[in-house]
Design a protein around this motif. Structure first.
Motif, mmCIF file in Angstrom:
data_model
loop_
_atom_site.group_PDB
_atom_site.id
_atom_site.type_symbol
_atom_site.label_atom_id
_atom_site.label_comp_id
_atom_site.label_asym_id
_atom_site.label_seq_id
_atom_site.Cartn_x
_atom_site.Cartn_y
_atom_site.Cartn_z
ATOM 1 N N GLY A 196 0.559 -12.117 11.502
ATOM 2 C CA GLY A 196 0.428 -13.328 10.681
ATOM 3 C C GLY A 196 1.515 -13.337 9.636
ATOM 4 N N THR A 197 1.125 -13.428 8.386
ATOM 5 C CA THR A 197 2.100 -13.440 7.297
ATOM 6 C C THR A 197 2.347 -12.047 6.722
ATOM 7 N N HIS A 198 1.676 -11.060 7.262
ATOM 8 C CA HIS A 198 1.802 -9.684 6.768
ATOM 9 C C HIS A 198 2.805 -8.889 7.594
ATOM 10 N N ARG A 199 3.444 -7.930 6.943
ATOM 11 C CA ARG A 199 4.338 -6.999 7.623
ATOM 12 C C ARG A 199 3.718 -5.618 7.492
ATOM 13 N N LEU A 200 3.527 -4.965 8.628
ATOM 14 C CA LEU A 200 2.973 -3.617 8.643
ATOM 15 C C LEU A 200 4.069 -2.632 9.025
ATOM 16 N N TYR A 201 4.027 -1.469 8.410
ATOM 17 C CA TYR A 201 5.057 -0.455 8.619
ATOM 18 C C TYR A 201 4.420 0.820 9.157
ATOM 19 N N ALA A 202 5.154 1.478 10.061
ATOM 20 C CA ALA A 202 4.685 2.731 10.651
ATOM 21 C C ALA A 202 5.883 3.652 10.869
ATOM 22 N N VAL A 203 5.646 4.948 10.796
ATOM 23 C CA VAL A 203 6.687 5.937 11.049
ATOM 24 C C VAL A 203 6.978 5.968 12.544
ATOM 25 N N ARG A 204 8.247 6.111 12.883
ATOM 26 C CA ARG A 204 8.663 6.242 14.280
ATOM 27 C C ARG A 204 8.620 7.726 14.640
ATOM 28 N N PRO A 245 10.766 -6.477 -4.697
ATOM 29 C CA PRO A 245 12.117 -6.432 -4.133
ATOM 30 C C PRO A 245 12.626 -4.997 -3.911
ATOM 31 N N ALA A 246 12.269 -4.097 -4.822
ATOM 32 C CA ALA A 246 12.687 -2.696 -4.668
ATOM 33 C C ALA A 246 12.007 -2.072 -3.449
ATOM 34 N N ILE A 247 10.722 -2.383 -3.247
ATOM 35 C CA ILE A 247 10.008 -1.891 -2.066
ATOM 36 C C ILE A 247 10.721 -2.386 -0.814
ATOM 37 N N ASP A 288 0.808 -1.220 0.000
ATOM 38 C CA ASP A 288 0.000 0.000 0.000
ATOM 39 C C ASP A 288 0.843 1.273 0.000
ATOM 40 N N LEU A 289 2.123 1.142 0.302
ATOM 41 C CA LEU A 289 2.986 2.325 0.380
ATOM 42 C C LEU A 289 3.300 2.919 -0.984
ATOM 43 N N VAL A 290 3.234 2.094 -1.998
ATOM 44 C CA VAL A 290 3.587 2.567 -3.340
ATOM 45 C C VAL A 290 2.475 2.254 -4.335
ATOM 46 N N ALA A 291 1.257 2.252 -3.866
ATOM 47 C CA ALA A 291 0.110 1.946 -4.725
ATOM 48 C C ALA A 291 0.142 2.842 -5.962
ATOM 49 N N GLY A 292 0.033 2.219 -7.116
ATOM 50 C CA GLY A 292 0.009 2.962 -8.370
ATOM 51 C C GLY A 292 1.389 3.238 -8.944
#
Length: 109
Positions: free
Chosen positions: A64-72, A43-45, A33-37
């Motif tokens: 689960g099998t997903h990795r979620l990212y958040a700003v620190r 691999p680049a992401i 979702d970070l680079v949608a479109g």
């Protein structure tokens, strides 16, 4: 390399900056979702996210099998603090320039 140097270096890439801006705007997201479109491979992401993680800008959380990212937030705080320190310098410098220009409004020597 200092933390702030790593931070600015990581953000100097337009793709990584866009990813961080997306996270700031939308909160925690999966990598896709970070680079949608955008035309960027998975691999680049992953490489961009690794740089952001190593710079301390984003955290990764497994669900689960997903990795979620958040700003620190503390990483952004360091940028704000640095900016405010430099803002004080430039404000004082511009105030002195205004004073000098006010002494000679016609620009004469």
């Amino acid at each position: 390399m200092s933390d702030l140097t790593r931070t600015f270096s990581a953000l100097s890439d337009p793709t990584r900056l866009a990813m961080v801006e997306t996270l700031i705007r939308n909160g925690e997201l999966p990598a896709g979702d970070l680079v949608a479109g955008a035309e960027i491979s998975a691999p680049a992401i992953s490489r961009h996210l690794k740089v952001l993680r190593e710079a301390g800008l984003v955290d990764q959380r497994a669900v689960g099998t997903h990795r979620l990212y958040a700003v620190r937030p503390e990483a952004l705080r360091a940028i704000v603090d640095w900016t405010m320190d430099h803002r004080a310098f430039w404000s004082a410098s511009l105030d002195r320039l205004d004073e000098m220009l006010a002494l000679d409004p016609e620009g004469e020597e």
